[in-house]
Each structure stands twice: as C-alpha cells, then as structure tokens.
Motif scaffolding. Structure first.
Motif, PDB file in Angstrom:
ATOM      1  N   GLY A  78      64.571 110.046   1.780  1.00  0.00           N
ATOM      2  CA  GLY A  78      63.566 109.033   1.795  1.00  0.00           C
ATOM      3  C   GLY A  78      63.922 108.081   2.937  1.00  0.00           C
ATOM      4  O   GLY A  78      65.056 108.027   3.421  1.00  0.00           O
ATOM      5  N   VAL A  79      62.958 107.310   3.319  1.00  0.00           N
ATOM      6  CA  VAL A  79      63.110 106.324   4.389  1.00  0.00           C
ATOM      7  C   VAL A  79      63.204 104.947   3.737  1.00  0.00           C
ATOM      8  O   VAL A  79      62.277 104.505   3.058  1.00  0.00           O
ATOM      9  N   GLY A  80      64.322 104.281   3.926  1.00  0.00           N
ATOM     10  CA  GLY A  80      64.539 102.988   3.318  1.00  0.00           C
ATOM     11  C   GLY A  80      63.721 101.895   3.978  1.00  0.00           C
ATOM     12  O   GLY A  80      63.406 101.952   5.171  1.00  0.00           O
ATOM     13  N   ILE A  81      63.376 100.884   3.169  1.00  0.00           N
ATOM     14  CA  ILE A  81      62.667  99.701   3.665  1.00  0.00           C
ATOM     15  C   ILE A  81      63.648  98.537   3.634  1.00  0.00           C
ATOM     16  O   ILE A  81      64.193  98.199   2.577  1.00  0.00           O
ATOM     17  N   ARG A  82      63.883  97.908   4.769  1.00  0.00           N
ATOM     18  CA  ARG A  82      64.755  96.740   4.806  1.00  0.00           C
ATOM     19  C   ARG A  82      64.039  95.527   4.202  1.00  0.00           C
ATOM     20  O   ARG A  82      62.824  95.520   4.034  1.00  0.00           O
ATOM     21  N   LYS A  83      64.800  94.487   3.909  1.00  0.00           N
ATOM     22  CA  LYS A  83      64.235  93.293   3.281  1.00  0.00           C
ATOM     23  C   LYS A  83      63.176  92.625   4.153  1.00  0.00           C
ATOM     24  O   LYS A  83      62.276  91.959   3.632  1.00  0.00           O
ATOM     25  N   ASN A  84      63.276  92.799   5.484  1.00  0.00           N
ATOM     26  CA  ASN A  84      62.284  92.193   6.384  1.00  0.00           C
ATOM     27  C   ASN A  84      61.084  93.105   6.629  1.00  0.00           C
ATOM     28  O   ASN A  84      60.235  92.798   7.460  1.00  0.00           O
ATOM     29  N   ALA A 111      51.470 125.333   7.876  1.00  0.00           N
ATOM     30  CA  ALA A 111      51.014 126.713   8.076  1.00  0.00           C
ATOM     31  C   ALA A 111      50.625 127.371   6.764  1.00  0.00           C
ATOM     32  O   ALA A 111      49.844 128.335   6.747  1.00  0.00           O
ATOM     33  N   ASN A 112      51.177 126.851   5.655  1.00  0.00           N
ATOM     34  CA  ASN A 112      50.862 127.381   4.322  1.00  0.00           C
ATOM     35  C   ASN A 112      49.922 126.473   3.539  1.00  0.00           C
ATOM     36  O   ASN A 112      49.745 126.657   2.335  1.00  0.00           O
ATOM     37  N   GLY A 113      49.333 125.468   4.197  1.00  0.00           N
ATOM     38  CA  GLY A 113      48.402 124.574   3.521  1.00  0.00           C
ATOM     39  C   GLY A 113      49.051 123.579   2.600  1.00  0.00           C
ATOM     40  O   GLY A 113      48.387 123.014   1.723  1.00  0.00           O
ATOM     41  N   VAL A 114      50.342 123.335   2.761  1.00  0.00           N
ATOM     42  CA  VAL A 114      51.101 122.427   1.901  1.00  0.00           C
ATOM     43  C   VAL A 114      51.130 121.038   2.530  1.00  0.00           C
ATOM     44  O   VAL A 114      51.516 120.881   3.689  1.00  0.00           O
ATOM     45  N   ARG A 115      50.732 120.024   1.759  1.00  0.00           N
ATOM     46  CA  ARG A 115      50.774 118.651   2.246  1.00  0.00           C
ATOM     47  C   ARG A 115      52.213 118.157   2.387  1.00  0.00           C
ATOM     48  O   ARG A 115      53.089 118.552   1.615  1.00  0.00           O
ATOM     49  N   VAL A 116      52.409 117.275   3.356  1.00  0.00           N
ATOM     50  CA  VAL A 116      53.716 116.651   3.582  1.00  0.00           C
ATOM     51  C   VAL A 116      53.563 115.149   3.414  1.00  0.00           C
ATOM     52  O   VAL A 116      52.627 114.539   3.955  1.00  0.00           O
ATOM     53  N   HIS A 117      54.473 114.553   2.651  1.00  0.00           N
ATOM     54  CA  HIS A 117      54.475 113.110   2.426  1.00  0.00           C
ATOM     55  C   HIS A 117      55.818 112.542   2.866  1.00  0.00           C
ATOM     56  O   HIS A 117      56.843 113.226   2.816  1.00  0.00           O
ATOM     57  N   ILE A 118      55.824 111.303   3.265  1.00  0.00           N
ATOM     58  CA  ILE A 118      57.059 110.582   3.571  1.00  0.00           C
ATOM     59  C   ILE A 118      57.292 109.568   2.462  1.00  0.00           C
ATOM     60  O   ILE A 118      56.412 108.758   2.160  1.00  0.00           O
ATOM     61  N   THR A 119      58.466 109.640   1.829  1.00  0.00           N
ATOM     62  CA  THR A 119      58.806 108.696   0.773  1.00  0.00           C
ATOM     63  C   THR A 119      59.456 107.459   1.377  1.00  0.00           C
ATOM     64  O   THR A 119      60.415 107.550   2.143  1.00  0.00           O
ATOM     65  N   PHE A 120      58.915 106.312   1.008  1.00  0.00           N
ATOM     66  CA  PHE A 120      59.476 105.023   1.414  1.00  0.00           C
ATOM     67  C   PHE A 120      60.090 104.393   0.175  1.00  0.00           C
ATOM     68  O   PHE A 120      59.416 104.240  -0.846  1.00  0.00           O
ATOM     69  N   GLU A 121      61.371 104.043   0.258  1.00  0.00           N
ATOM     70  CA  GLU A 121      62.074 103.615  -0.947  1.00  0.00           C
ATOM     71  C   GLU A 121      62.757 102.268  -0.777  1.00  0.00           C
ATOM     72  O   GLU A 121      63.240 101.920   0.295  1.00  0.00           O
TER      73      GLU A 121
END
Length: 319
Positions: A78-84, A111-121
C-alpha cells in the motif's frame, strides 16, 4: 490492512487467488499504462474476486503466480499517506508499485480484464487526527492520489484508514466523495473502495462510506482469532461457537446499519492459524506460554503442499 508487523493476522489473508494458472501473454513491449474500458472488463460468472497484493509478496515470480483467470480486481498494498497529505514515495509499497514488476502486473491484469487499484493507507488515531483534521492536507492527498492512479493507469483507489475517531468521519466521507469525483473525471468507470472492520463500528463506517459514494466496502472478516486466542478455532468462522464475531454476525451488523449488500466485498483469509494446544479436540485450549512452545502462528496452504503434514498430526474438520 495491516503494517508488515501485523501481516500474520491481517494482510496476507487477502491475497486470495494465488496459485499457478494459464495466463494471457504480457504485452510484447512496454506501453503507456491506461485504465480498462467498460468493454474490456472481465465478466466472471462467480462475481467479484478482489485480492490485496501486499508489497512483501511482490517479487520476480509474482507476475506469473497471480490468478488473473479468477480475479476481477487486484489492489496494490500500500502507499502510505503522511500527516501533511503527501504520499510516502520512499515506502516499499510505493516503490514496488512503480517497479518494472509492478508495471508487468498491471499490464497482465489489464490483458485479462482485471481491474487494478492502488491502496492508500493511514493507521493510528494520532496520525489520522492530524491528517483528517487538516483540510489542506486532505486536498494534497486527493491531488497526489488522483495523479498516481492516472499515471499508473489504475482503475481505482482503495482507502484503508484504520483508527479514525468518529468525530472525523465527516472529513473521511468528504474525502471519499471528492476523490471519487476527481478519479471519474479521468476515467468514467473508476472506483473508490474502502476497507472496514468486521465489528459494529466497521458497519457504521461502511454506511458513512457508501452514503458518500464508495463503490465497494471490503469487510476485514478474518481476525476473529489471533496468536493469543484461547480456546483456539477458526480465524474466520461462519458462526462463532461461543457467539462471538463471525462472518454471519458481521454481515448481520452491516445489514442492520443499511449498508447496500451489492457493494460489500467479504474479506476471506488465504491462511489459517496454528497453536500449541492441550489436546487435538476442536476448540481445544491453547498451551500456556509458560510451556515454552510459543503462541499461535500463521499457516499458509503451500506449506502443506511442500512439506506434508507434521509427524503425528491429526486431521479433523469442523462441521
């Protein structure tokens, strides 16, 4: 979702479709990453299968290992969110997302029709009080999250915000609404999803999120028992034999709070737990720590496939 230190009881649970499979060939040459269009989405007769892909499971073999034939959604964690409000671009989750392997996974998924999401934590009450109490920080987050989703050709954003005081839920709801609005300007079928706990508080948060426009809520229904649980049993019971939290009780809570069932993703574990116990009976008591045998540990199916059952192990089933 957890930090790495909590992986044993949380995040690894959600990599839920990961055995060898026939794969669509990856694109012959790298190209600009673009989100899927409606006509290219997979249409699984079994419904949606949304799997979290944690950064510590991303390696040279991962692109070949994922079950693109079963999954409908992959969420990079996941991609962290800093306090700012800025994104933590030094974190392993961000670096793996941006790596050649991350690019290949995105390409193969699409290529297989699968969605990609980015998790922000963002985890912890103190951190979240600062972040969600600052409108400028939240505007920064929305801008940077939208840009990252666009630049990686992703199909949506997943928000895993844990330890958020209820007084800040309105700011969280506003963030969901405004982030989704921004993503949909770039991609009319983009999704925003959120991760919520299996308890009543999680159900209340899920209702706030869906009212704010969240397309999906992922219920983390896989931590009913952990390393120190006593007596032992399923970490994800259909019905808890003593009446505690379970898949059934969690879904009942969510229904009672008015969360639309069509937006619920039921988070199931791709792992189990083992404990030293006083007997081989179902729901046996855990041996005390004073016995020197340790507490519970995660059990992954590949271990049995590789090593077989331990000597003297008794196999039983819980009806």
């Amino acid at each position: 979702m957890p930090t790495r230190s909590r992986a044993a009881t949380l995040l690894i649970a959600l990599l839920i479709a990961v055995t060898a499979s026939p794969l669509a060939a990856p694109p012959a040459a790298a190209a600009d990453l673009e989100p899927l269009t409606s006509g290219r989405l997979s249409r699984r007769t079994s419904g949606e299968v949304f799997g979290y892909l944690p950064y510590w499971s991303i390696a040279s073999w991962t692109a070949d290992y994922l079950r693109y034939d079963v999954l409908t959604d992959i969420a990079f964690f996941g991609v962290g969110i800093r306090k700012n409000g800025t994104l933590n671009t030094d974190s392993p989750g961000y670096l793996d997302l941006m790596s050649p392997t991350g690019t290949e996974i995105i390409q193969r998924a699409h290529a297989n029709g699968v969605r990609v999401h980015i998790t922000f934590e963002s985890f912890g009450g103190d951190r979240n009080r600062v972040l969600f109490g600052n409108p400028t920080a939240l505007a920064t987050f929305r801008s940077q999250a939208r840009a990252l989703v666009r630049d990686r050709g992703a199909d949506g954003a997943n928000m895993d915000i844990e330890g958020l005081p209820s007084i800040l839920w309105p700011a969280w709801a506003n963030t969901i609404t405004r982030l989704r609005t921004g993503l949909r300007k770039d991609n009319p079928i983009a999704r925003v999803s959120v991760a919520t706990n299996l308890n009543t508080t999680g159900a209340k948060m899920a209702k706030v999120a869906t009212d704010a426009g969240a397309d999906r809520v992922f219920i983390m229904t896989y931590v009913v028992r952990t390393a120190l649980s006593n007596p032992v049993g399923s970490n994800d019971p259909l019905v808890h034999y003593t009446g505690g939290y379970s898949l059934t009780s969690s879904l009942n809570d969510y229904a009672a709070k008015g969360v639309p069932s069509g937006r619920i993703l039921l988070g199931l574990p791709f792992y189990g737990m083992t404990w030293p116990t006083v007997s081989d009976a179902l729901h046996a008591k855990r041996r005390p720590l004073s016995d020197g045998l340790g507490d519970g540990d995660s059990f992954f199916p590949y271990r049995m496939a590789q090593d077989g059952l331990p000597a003297g192990a008794v196999v039983d089933s819980d009806p």
